[in-house]
Motif scaffolding. Structure first.
Motif, PDB file in Angstrom:
ATOM      1  N   LYS A 140      56.789  43.038  26.352  1.00  0.00           N
ATOM      2  CA  LYS A 140      56.656  44.160  27.287  1.00  0.00           C
ATOM      3  C   LYS A 140      55.372  44.937  26.991  1.00  0.00           C
ATOM      4  N   LYS A 141      55.078  45.110  25.697  1.00  0.00           N
ATOM      5  CA  LYS A 141      53.839  45.796  25.317  1.00  0.00           C
ATOM      6  C   LYS A 141      52.624  45.059  25.859  1.00  0.00           C
ATOM      7  N   LEU A 142      52.649  43.725  25.766  1.00  0.00           N
ATOM      8  CA  LEU A 142      51.522  42.919  26.225  1.00  0.00           C
ATOM      9  C   LEU A 142      51.327  43.052  27.737  1.00  0.00           C
ATOM     10  N   ILE A 143      52.433  43.030  28.481  1.00  0.00           N
ATOM     11  CA  ILE A 143      52.354  43.180  29.936  1.00  0.00           C
ATOM     12  C   ILE A 143      51.788  44.551  30.303  1.00  0.00           C
ATOM     13  N   LEU A 144      52.298  45.594  29.651  1.00  0.00           N
ATOM     14  CA  LEU A 144      51.835  46.949  29.960  1.00  0.00           C
ATOM     15  C   LEU A 144      50.373  47.141  29.560  1.00  0.00           C
ATOM     16  N   PHE A 145      49.960  46.516  28.459  1.00  0.00           N
ATOM     17  CA  PHE A 145      48.553  46.557  28.055  1.00  0.00           C
ATOM     18  C   PHE A 145      47.684  45.949  29.146  1.00  0.00           C
ATOM     19  N   GLY A 146      48.117  44.814  29.699  1.00  0.00           N
ATOM     20  CA  GLY A 146      47.367  44.178  30.776  1.00  0.00           C
ATOM     21  C   GLY A 146      47.293  45.045  32.022  1.00  0.00           C
ATOM     22  N   ILE A 147      48.414  45.702  32.348  1.00  0.00           N
ATOM     23  CA  ILE A 147      48.425  46.584  33.521  1.00  0.00           C
ATOM     24  C   ILE A 147      47.444  47.735  33.338  1.00  0.00           C
ATOM     25  N   LYS A 148      47.455  48.343  32.155  1.00  0.00           N
ATOM     26  CA  LYS A 148      46.534  49.464  31.908  1.00  0.00           C
ATOM     27  C   LYS A 148      45.079  49.013  31.977  1.00  0.00           C
ATOM     28  N   LYS A 149      44.793  47.823  31.461  1.00  0.00           N
ATOM     29  CA  LYS A 149      43.425  47.304  31.541  1.00  0.00           C
ATOM     30  C   LYS A 149      43.023  47.032  32.985  1.00  0.00           C
ATOM     31  N   PHE A 150      43.970  46.553  33.796  1.00  0.00           N
ATOM     32  CA  PHE A 150      43.660  46.280  35.197  1.00  0.00           C
ATOM     33  C   PHE A 150      43.447  47.577  35.971  1.00  0.00           C
ATOM     34  N   ILE A 151      44.230  48.614  35.658  1.00  0.00           N
ATOM     35  CA  ILE A 151      44.002  49.922  36.270  1.00  0.00           C
ATOM     36  C   ILE A 151      42.601  50.417  35.940  1.00  0.00           C
ATOM     37  N   PHE A 152      42.220  50.277  34.666  1.00  0.00           N
ATOM     38  CA  PHE A 152      40.876  50.694  34.243  1.00  0.00           C
ATOM     39  C   PHE A 152      39.805  49.920  35.010  1.00  0.00           C
ATOM     40  N   PHE A 153      39.963  48.595  35.100  1.00  0.00           N
ATOM     41  CA  PHE A 153      38.974  47.762  35.788  1.00  0.00           C
ATOM     42  C   PHE A 153      38.873  48.159  37.263  1.00  0.00           C
ATOM     43  N   THR A 154      40.029  48.385  37.903  1.00  0.00           N
ATOM     44  CA  THR A 154      40.014  48.815  39.301  1.00  0.00           C
ATOM     45  C   THR A 154      39.328  50.166  39.436  1.00  0.00           C
ATOM     46  N   GLY A 155      39.616  51.061  38.499  1.00  0.00           N
ATOM     47  CA  GLY A 155      39.033  52.398  38.564  1.00  0.00           C
ATOM     48  C   GLY A 155      37.520  52.412  38.453  1.00  0.00           C
ATOM     49  N   VAL A 156      36.969  51.588  37.582  1.00  0.00           N
ATOM     50  CA  VAL A 156      35.518  51.597  37.378  1.00  0.00           C
ATOM     51  C   VAL A 156      34.777  50.798  38.444  1.00  0.00           C
ATOM     52  N   THR A 157      35.489  49.938  39.175  1.00  0.00           N
ATOM     53  CA  THR A 157      34.823  49.143  40.209  1.00  0.00           C
ATOM     54  C   THR A 157      35.050  49.703  41.620  1.00  0.00           C
ATOM     55  N   ALA A 158      36.074  50.521  41.793  1.00  0.00           N
ATOM     56  CA  ALA A 158      36.371  51.065  43.118  1.00  0.00           C
ATOM     57  C   ALA A 158      35.358  52.144  43.504  1.00  0.00           C
ATOM     58  N   LYS A 159      35.163  52.304  44.806  1.00  0.00           N
ATOM     59  CA  LYS A 159      34.345  53.395  45.336  1.00  0.00           C
ATOM     60  C   LYS A 159      35.304  54.508  45.760  1.00  0.00           C
ATOM     61  N   ILE A 160      35.338  55.561  44.974  1.00  0.00           N
ATOM     62  CA  ILE A 160      36.345  56.609  45.150  1.00  0.00           C
ATOM     63  C   ILE A 160      35.712  57.871  45.755  1.00  0.00           C
ATOM     64  N   SER A 161      36.320  58.355  46.825  1.00  0.00           N
ATOM     65  CA  SER A 161      35.888  59.620  47.422  1.00  0.00           C
ATOM     66  C   SER A 161      37.001  60.651  47.246  1.00  0.00           C
ATOM     67  N   LEU A 162      36.611  61.876  46.955  1.00  0.00           N
ATOM     68  CA  LEU A 162      37.566  62.960  46.725  1.00  0.00           C
ATOM     69  C   LEU A 162      37.422  64.019  47.810  1.00  0.00           C
ATOM     70  N   ALA A 163      38.547  64.510  48.292  1.00  0.00           N
ATOM     71  CA  ALA A 163      38.543  65.618  49.250  1.00  0.00           C
ATOM     72  C   ALA A 163      39.552  66.656  48.786  1.00  0.00           C
ATOM     73  N   GLY A 164      39.162  67.914  48.849  1.00  0.00           N
ATOM     74  CA  GLY A 164      40.063  68.993  48.465  1.00  0.00           C
ATOM     75  C   GLY A 164      40.181  69.232  46.976  1.00  0.00           C
ATOM     76  N   LYS A 165      39.370  68.533  46.169  1.00  0.00           N
ATOM     77  CA  LYS A 165      39.472  68.702  44.710  1.00  0.00           C
ATOM     78  C   LYS A 165      39.131  70.124  44.279  1.00  0.00           C
ATOM     79  N   GLU A 166      38.351  70.826  45.106  1.00  0.00           N
ATOM     80  CA  GLU A 166      37.999  72.210  44.763  1.00  0.00           C
ATOM     81  C   GLU A 166      39.234  73.112  44.733  1.00  0.00           C
ATOM     82  N   ILE A 167      40.293  72.705  45.421  1.00  0.00           N
ATOM     83  CA  ILE A 167      41.532  73.499  45.438  1.00  0.00           C
ATOM     84  C   ILE A 167      42.145  73.543  44.042  1.00  0.00           C
TER      85      ILE A 167
END
Length: 218
Positions: free
Chosen positions: A11-38
């Motif tokens: 289970k630890k290994l699976i969750l480690f992979g998920i966290k790494k994939f979230i990181f990879f998606t986060g650094v490669t995605a083009k993210i726009s923010l709206a309303g963050k000033e709130i």
């Protein structure tokens, strides 16, 4: 705050992979923010708040809200522990409980968090739905504490959806992602419990209006 429990190595290994994939998606995605000033303004004023997010957005919430010092309400179930493990890897703290298990104790902990100046995150249609239906707990919490609810959603131009009750959303790497914060919703302490349902409906409308083009998506 809820501790992170020890899991079997697989289970630890699976969750480690998920966290790494979230990181990879986060650094490669083009993210726009709206309303963050709130939320930035509330943080500057040292005003805690309640983030309202849909249950099917939990996965990438780990990345999009990772720097907001949030305490998340997470189910006491086994699946909830997996979510706890993932979110803790991105700096979230947790209160364990839900409308179906440990709800009273969880509510007391959330009240304490907010009174101590810590913001929290809740998925009011979890842990089992109906999808995009706000349950009264988040409204009751805002009523008791006087803390504003901040509606929040994200959408991605290309996502997978799991075969789960909430059609859980997994954005693909390199996708375009829009993250939107809405205006604060205050719940007066003077309202009666019979008025909670009216505010639930109002919050559902605010959540849908964050991204009108996705109103009928699910």
């Amino acid at each position: 705050m809820a501790p992170v429990l020890e899991l079997d190595w697989d289970k630890k290994l699976i969750l480690f992979g998920i966290k790494k994939f979230i990181f990879f998606t986060g650094v490669t995605a083009k993210i726009s923010l709206a309303g963050k000033e709130i939320t930035d303004e509330l943080i500057e004023q040292r005003q805690p708040f309640i983030i309202c997010a849909w249950h099917h957005d939990i996965y990438f919430t780990a990345w999009l809200l990772k720097n907001m010092n949030l305490t998340a309400l997470i189910s006491s179930s086994k699946d909830g522990e997996y979510i706890n493990q993932i979110l803790s890897g991105f700096g979230f703290r947790a209160v364990r409980g839900s409308s179906t298990r440990g709800g009273v104790g969880a509510m007391k902990q959330l009240v304490r968090c907010l009174k101590d100046g810590h913001s929290v995150a809740i998925t009011p249609d979890g842990p089992k739905g109906p999808i995009h239906h706000v349950q009264e707990g988040i409204i009751a919490l805002a009523k008791m504490t006087g803390v504003p609810i901040i509606p929040w959603r994200y959408e991605g131009s290309s996502c997978w959806n799991l075969n789960s009750w909430d059609k859980h959303k997994i954005p693909k790497p390199f996708t375009k992602i829009s993250s939107v914060f809405g205006k604060p919703l205050f719940v007066p302490k003077s309202i009666s419990n019979s008025d909670l349902a009216k505010y639930c409906t109002q919050l559902e409308i605010l959540m849908k209006d964050l991204m009108p083009e996705f109103k009928q998506k699910i």
